[in-house]
Design a protein around this motif. Structure first.
Motif, mmCIF file in Angstrom:
data_model
loop_
_atom_site.group_PDB
_atom_site.id
_atom_site.type_symbol
_atom_site.label_atom_id
_atom_site.label_comp_id
_atom_site.label_asym_id
_atom_site.label_seq_id
_atom_site.Cartn_x
_atom_site.Cartn_y
_atom_site.Cartn_z
ATOM 1 N N SER A 320 7.158 -7.197 -2.335
ATOM 2 C CA SER A 320 6.007 -6.593 -3.010
ATOM 3 C C SER A 320 4.684 -6.899 -2.317
ATOM 4 N N ASP A 321 4.699 -7.680 -1.245
ATOM 5 C CA ASP A 321 3.467 -7.956 -0.515
ATOM 6 C C ASP A 321 3.260 -6.884 0.550
ATOM 7 N N ASP A 322 2.016 -6.706 0.984
ATOM 8 C CA ASP A 322 1.689 -5.686 1.988
ATOM 9 C C ASP A 322 1.942 -6.245 3.384
ATOM 10 N N ARG A 323 3.196 -6.557 3.646
ATOM 11 C CA ARG A 323 3.509 -7.181 4.928
ATOM 12 C C ARG A 323 3.461 -6.197 6.092
ATOM 13 N N VAL A 324 3.572 -4.916 5.819
ATOM 14 C CA VAL A 324 3.545 -3.931 6.902
ATOM 15 C C VAL A 324 2.123 -3.554 7.280
ATOM 16 N N ASN A 325 1.226 -3.501 6.305
ATOM 17 C CA ASN A 325 -0.132 -3.014 6.550
ATOM 18 C C ASN A 325 -1.173 -4.119 6.652
ATOM 19 N N VAL A 326 -0.733 -5.375 6.772
ATOM 20 C CA VAL A 326 -1.699 -6.469 6.893
ATOM 21 C C VAL A 326 -2.395 -6.372 8.244
ATOM 22 N N GLU A 327 -3.720 -6.472 8.236
ATOM 23 C CA GLU A 327 -4.485 -6.315 9.478
ATOM 24 C C GLU A 327 -4.729 -7.632 10.181
ATOM 25 N N ASP A 328 -4.661 -8.738 9.457
ATOM 26 C CA ASP A 328 -4.969 -10.040 10.058
ATOM 27 C C ASP A 328 -3.762 -10.504 10.838
ATOM 28 N N ASP A 329 -3.807 -10.347 12.145
ATOM 29 C CA ASP A 329 -2.659 -10.708 12.986
ATOM 30 C C ASP A 329 -2.512 -12.206 13.147
ATOM 31 N N LYS A 330 -3.565 -12.990 12.847
ATOM 32 C CA LYS A 330 -3.477 -14.440 13.023
ATOM 33 C C LYS A 330 -2.528 -15.067 12.015
ATOM 34 N N LYS A 331 -2.344 -14.426 10.886
ATOM 35 C CA LYS A 331 -1.426 -14.959 9.878
ATOM 36 C C LYS A 331 0.023 -14.709 10.224
ATOM 37 N N GLY A 332 0.266 -13.970 11.292
ATOM 38 C CA GLY A 332 1.640 -13.747 11.710
ATOM 39 C C GLY A 332 2.290 -12.544 11.084
ATOM 40 N N ALA A 333 1.532 -11.637 10.517
ATOM 41 C CA ALA A 333 2.128 -10.472 9.879
ATOM 42 C C ALA A 333 2.405 -9.358 10.870
#
Length: 539
Positions: A320-333
């Motif tokens: 249910s998290d927006d793991r595909v559309n996360v923009e912050d690449d530093k978090k590892g998404a």
């Protein structure tokens, strides 16, 4: 004259004997002082060589300890002595200097192989206590199995500290790389396409959504929103063969067309039933204990599926998290190009595939798929896991701690327990994208998925009120074909199995099998079975 001559001869003979003894002693001492090369046979049967410079001060046990593996058990030996043999002669005390064994250049020493230490497991939770311990003793892919890289590094460093070797050579470095897994994108897996049951997928998505109750709506004046509770499910189906090019059926064929039997074939998975065991789950992560632990409920589901001609072909989970559309690449998404499968999902999927390979064999068990469903939108993607990934999970190289597994917020990048090679570089940081094999996903209607838009089973595993009413209506009307059609629901069969013996369930499965294969006109349901179903539904 004769006596004096004999005395002189005896004197000369004594002098010659003394000179010969002196030469023998000096030769022996010089031989012991010269460096020699010893051949060592390791406990696993492999060979090694080592040069000994000082035979007087160097003990045999200090030399043999360099070639010992990490899991070598010396508890049964006296002190630090290592059991070995020299030319079929057993050596009990290896703590003596090398010179006391009269070794020559090229002498062979064989290290005895004691029983290995058993891996410690937590009996209360049935989980491996240490993440460095292997998940299973069986190698899913033996040709990809690797020994411990960290153990090889320790052995090489110990060898480099010897007086005769000041540093590691290029061949030593290359030998160390042979102990590391090489992570490369795998172009394709054993499965070409996946036909997912549309009814089962929609029912799975609906079960992930918890609608607000009337009390909640009244308390919040209609502002209460639906909650998401992530879940996981087991996919039952079949593995079939079909043509790679499916467009040939729509094209016109002539005498010059390629014969159909010469067309290239591929293997596909057809999902006919989606089974959701009793589970908890939360908004952050699904609960996979019911699946990995393999309880009685899971075993019974596999037995009923086998009687219907199905087997375990994979699993699916929701997020249910927006793991595909996360923009912050530093978090590892991974940004916009991120994938919905993270490290936790990959490890759980690999463990499920390993267990499937143990149950039905390596060749058939590797045909295993992983489906990720967005609990908010219903978008679903299909993947397979690379062979190297499954082998790394089996060896404990790729694993997570219990806390990380429970939190469920492990991102795209994960730290491995051993060093691996990525892009010809040694690293411990793994991008989980390399673990996935993209697989085409198509839709179809499974044979044992039940009716569309009807919830046949509650989340607790019992029959729903609508399903009970449908059974009673078919029995009262005497519609045997309609009754069997209602029984073509895998979830409903498992719910009935809780109140039915195995023989009666086998009879029902035979009827369902015939109905699903088109044998519907001459189908009759025994009166005793109708009474049993009626009594279960009415209770």
């Amino acid at each position: 004259m004769t006596s004096s001559y004999n005395k002189k001869n005896k004197t000369w003979l004594l002098l010659l004997a003394n000179i010969a003894a002196l030469f023998t002693i000096s030769a022996a001492t010089s031989q012991q002082s010269l460096p020699i090369i010893l051949r060592i046979r390791k406990p696993d049967g492999s060979m090694g060589k080592i040069q000994v410079v000082d035979q007087e001060t160097t003990t045999l046990s200090s030399i043999l300890s360099i070639f010992l593996p990490d899991d070598y058990n010396t508890d049964d030996t006296d002190g630090s002595s290592i059991k070995c043999s020299i030319s079929d002669k057993e050596i009990e005390d290896s703590n003596q200097p090398v010179s006391s064994f009269n070794l020559k250049n090229g002498s062979l020493i064989t290290i005895a192989a004691p029983p290995l230490k058993k891996s410690k497991r937590d009996e209360t939770t049935n989980k491996i206590a240490s993440p460095s311990i292997r998940f299973t003793e069986i190698d899913p892919f033996p040709h990809l199995a690797k020994s411990s890289h960290s153990a090889a590094v320790r052995r090489s460093r110990a060898l480099s500290r010897l007086p005769s070797r000041r540093s590691m050579s290029y061949s030593d470095i290359a030998d160390l790389h042979s102990y590391m897994h090489v992570m490369e994108p795998q172009p394709e897996g054993p499965i070409k396409r996946i036909y997912m049951c549309s009814i089962g997928a929609q029912r799975f998505k609906d079960n992930c959504t918890i609608m607000p109750t009337k009390k909640q709506l009244k308390a919040t004046k209609g502002k209460a929103e639906a909650q998401i509770r992530n879940r996981c499910a087991v996919l039952f189906g079949t593995v079939n063969k079909e043509r790679v090019d499916q467009s040939i059926n729509t094209k016109g064929r002539t005498s010059l067309s390629t014969p159909l039997y010469e067309m290239k074939m591929c293997q596909v998975v057809k999902v006919h039933a989606v089974w959701e065991p009793n589970q908890g789950g939360s908004e952050n992560a699904y609960d996979l204990r019911c699946f990995l632990e393999g309880g009685e409920e899971y075993k019974r589901a596999v037995e009923i599926a086998k009687s219907l001609g199905m087997r375990v072909v994979g699993w699916m989970f929701s997020y249910s998290d927006d793991r595909v559309n996360v923009e912050d690449d530093k978090k590892g998404a991974g940004g916009e190009d991120g994938l919905p499968v993270f490290a936790r999902d990959i490890i759980h999927g690999a463990k499920g595939q390993i267990r499937n390979m143990e149950l039905i064999g390596r060749d058939e068990g590797l045909k295993y798929v992983t489906l990720a469903l967005d609990a908010k939108t219903g978008a679903t993607e299909a993947f397979q896991l690379s062979d190297v990934t499954v082998q790394m999970v089996a060896e404990g190289v790729l694993t997570l701690s219990d806390k990380e597994a429970e939190r469920g917020n492990v991102r795209r990048f994960v730290t491995t327990q051993e060093s691996i090679i990525v892009d010809n570089k040694e690293t411990k940081e793994l991008d989980t994208v390399l673990c996935l094999v993209n697989t085409a996903l198509l839709s179809h209607q499974g044979r044992f998925s039940g009716s569309s838009g009807v919830t046949s089973v509650k989340k607790g595993g019992g029959l729903s009120a609508k399903k009970k009413k449908a059974f009673l209506e078919k029995i009262d009307a005497g519609d045997d074909s309609g009754l069997v059609e209602e029984l073509c629901d895998f979830g409903a069969l498992l719910a009935l199995d809780k109140s039915m013996n195995n023989k009666d369930m086998e009879r029902i499965c035979n009827l369902v099998n015939k109905f699903s294969k088109g044998q519907r006109k001459s189908l009759e349901v025994d009166k005793s079975l109708k009474l049993i179903i009626q009594s279960i539904v009415s209770s």
